[in-house]
Structures are given as structure tokens and as C-alpha cells.
Scaffold this motif. Structure first.
Motif, short mmCIF file in Angstrom:
data_model
loop_
_atom_site.label_atom_id
_atom_site.label_comp_id
_atom_site.label_asym_id
_atom_site.label_seq_id
_atom_site.Cartn_x
_atom_site.Cartn_y
_atom_site.Cartn_z
N TYR A 15 0.83 -1.21 0.00
CA TYR A 15 0.00 0.00 0.00
C TYR A 15 0.87 1.26 0.00
O TYR A 15 0.60 2.20 -0.75
CB TYR A 15 -0.94 -0.01 1.20
N LEU A 16 1.90 1.28 0.83
CA LEU A 16 2.79 2.44 0.87
C LEU A 16 3.53 2.62 -0.45
O LEU A 16 3.78 3.75 -0.88
CB LEU A 16 3.77 2.32 2.03
N LEU A 17 3.88 1.51 -1.09
CA LEU A 17 4.53 1.59 -2.40
C LEU A 17 3.64 2.31 -3.40
O LEU A 17 4.11 3.17 -4.15
CB LEU A 17 4.87 0.19 -2.91
N THR A 18 2.35 1.99 -3.39
CA THR A 18 1.44 2.64 -4.34
C THR A 18 1.25 4.12 -4.02
O THR A 18 0.92 4.90 -4.91
CB THR A 18 0.07 1.95 -4.36
N ARG A 19 1.48 4.51 -2.78
CA ARG A 19 1.37 5.92 -2.40
C ARG A 19 2.64 6.70 -2.72
O ARG A 19 2.59 7.90 -2.97
CB ARG A 19 1.05 6.06 -0.91
N VAL A 24 3.42 2.14 -9.81
CA VAL A 24 2.70 0.98 -9.27
C VAL A 24 1.47 1.50 -8.53
O VAL A 24 1.58 2.41 -7.72
CB VAL A 24 3.59 0.16 -8.30
N SER A 25 0.33 0.93 -8.85
CA SER A 25 -0.91 1.38 -8.21
C SER A 25 -1.88 0.22 -8.11
O SER A 25 -1.70 -0.82 -8.75
CB SER A 25 -1.54 2.52 -9.01
N PHE A 26 -2.89 0.40 -7.32
CA PHE A 26 -3.98 -0.56 -7.27
C PHE A 26 -5.10 -0.06 -8.16
O PHE A 26 -5.24 1.14 -8.40
CB PHE A 26 -4.50 -0.75 -5.84
N ALA A 27 -5.91 -0.97 -8.65
CA ALA A 27 -7.05 -0.60 -9.49
C ALA A 27 -7.99 0.29 -8.69
O ALA A 27 -8.11 0.15 -7.47
CB ALA A 27 -7.77 -1.86 -9.96
N PRO A 28 -8.65 1.22 -9.36
CA PRO A 28 -9.59 2.09 -8.64
C PRO A 28 -10.68 1.27 -7.95
O PRO A 28 -11.18 0.29 -8.49
CB PRO A 28 -10.20 2.95 -9.75
N GLY A 29 -10.98 1.64 -6.74
CA GLY A 29 -12.01 0.95 -5.97
C GLY A 29 -11.51 -0.29 -5.26
O GLY A 29 -12.32 -1.07 -4.76
N THR A 30 -10.21 -0.47 -5.20
CA THR A 30 -9.65 -1.63 -4.52
C THR A 30 -9.84 -1.49 -3.01
O THR A 30 -9.57 -0.45 -2.43
CB THR A 30 -8.15 -1.78 -4.85
N VAL A 75 10.53 -8.89 -12.02
CA VAL A 75 9.71 -9.94 -12.63
C VAL A 75 8.70 -10.48 -11.63
O VAL A 75 7.54 -10.70 -11.97
CB VAL A 75 10.62 -11.07 -13.19
N VAL A 76 9.14 -10.67 -10.40
CA VAL A 76 8.23 -11.15 -9.35
C VAL A 76 7.09 -10.17 -9.13
O VAL A 76 5.92 -10.56 -9.06
CB VAL A 76 9.01 -11.42 -8.04
N LEU A 77 7.41 -8.88 -9.05
CA LEU A 77 6.36 -7.88 -8.86
C LEU A 77 5.42 -7.84 -10.06
O LEU A 77 4.21 -7.69 -9.91
CB LEU A 77 6.97 -6.50 -8.60
N TRP A 78 5.98 -8.00 -11.24
CA TRP A 78 5.17 -8.00 -12.45
C TRP A 78 4.24 -9.22 -12.48
O TRP A 78 3.09 -9.13 -12.90
CB TRP A 78 6.08 -7.98 -13.67
N THR A 84 -3.32 -10.07 -9.72
CA THR A 84 -4.05 -9.35 -8.67
C THR A 84 -4.53 -8.01 -9.20
O THR A 84 -4.38 -7.70 -10.38
CB THR A 84 -3.16 -9.12 -7.43
N SER A 85 -5.08 -7.20 -8.31
CA SER A 85 -5.57 -5.87 -8.71
C SER A 85 -4.46 -4.83 -8.72
O SER A 85 -4.72 -3.64 -8.85
CB SER A 85 -6.69 -5.43 -7.76
N LEU A 86 -3.23 -5.27 -8.58
CA LEU A 86 -2.08 -4.37 -8.64
C LEU A 86 -1.78 -4.03 -10.09
O LEU A 86 -1.81 -4.91 -10.96
CB LEU A 86 -0.87 -5.05 -7.99
#
Length: 122
Positions: A15-19, A24-30, A75-78, A84-86
């Protein structure tokens, strides 16, 4: 109990990474459950697939004095983002995001260890 704390630390790190990083972000409404699910998938991929990737890339990792490990982490993060919704903006963003995620996790692990919540793990 240690597994649950580790899962929550990974979820907070994602979550902090996406901030912190726009690549890198989460889909809207996650919701929070999706963030925890992404952290669980990240843990499973780190435990099962990452060691295989590290073993297969050992020659190039040795040639680059370990820097290729950053690519493996990307590659792992990808891979996690693909199931997932990432969302990851691209492979370069995955490598940079994995580096930042490592730093965030390192700081959070230090905080959890200092608070004595790591369940006796050294």
C-alpha cells in the motif's frame, strides 16, 4: 501469529509503495481485502517462484555482481500484478517498484522487530 503479522506488514508495504511511487498502483475501488490478497500472492511467489528464477539466472547474476537480482525482483512484482488488482506501468516501473518495495519492507521489518512483534524471529 507471525505469519499474520508478516502478511499485514507486506500488505502495508504494498500500500505504501502505491502511495510513494506512481508507476505501481492498485485498481480504482480496490478494498483492503484486495491489498491483503496481493500481499499473500506476493508471499507465495516469493516463496515458490523467486528461488527458481534466482537459480536459473545465477550465471548472469554472478556476471553482474548481483545486480540482476533487481531484475528478478521486478519480474516477481510483475507476476503479482498480472494476477491481482495491482497495476504496474511497465517492466521498468516493476524493477523500480520492487526496489522501493524492498526498502519499505526493510524499514517496516525494523519497526516490527523493535516493537517486539516479530514473534521471536531474528
Amino acid at each position: 501469529m507471525g505469519f499474520l503479522i508478516r502478511l499485514l506488514v507486506n500488505a502495508l508495504a504494498l500500500y505504501l509503495l502505491t502511495r510513494v511511487y506512481a508507476g505501481v498502483s492498485f485498481a480504482p475501488g480496490t478494498d483492503a481485502l484486495s491489498v491483503i490478497l496481493a500481499a499473500l500472492v506476493l508471499g507465495i511467489v516469493n516463496a515458490l517462484i523467486r528461488p527458481v528464477l534466482l537459480l536459473l539466472s545465477l550465471p548472469i547474476t554472478l556476471l553482474t555482481l548481483g545486480l540482476f537480482t533487481l531484475v528478478v525482483n521486478g519480474v516477481v512484482l510483475w507476476l503479482v500484478a498480472s494476477v491481482t488488482s495491482l497495476n504496474v506501468a511497465g517492466f521498468g516501473a516493476a524493477v523500480v517498484g520492487a526496489l522501493i518495495l524492498t526498502l519499505i519492507s526493510w524499514v517496516l521489518d525494523a519497526i516490527v522487530g523493535a516493537l517486539g512483534l516479530n514473534g521471536g524471529r531474528d
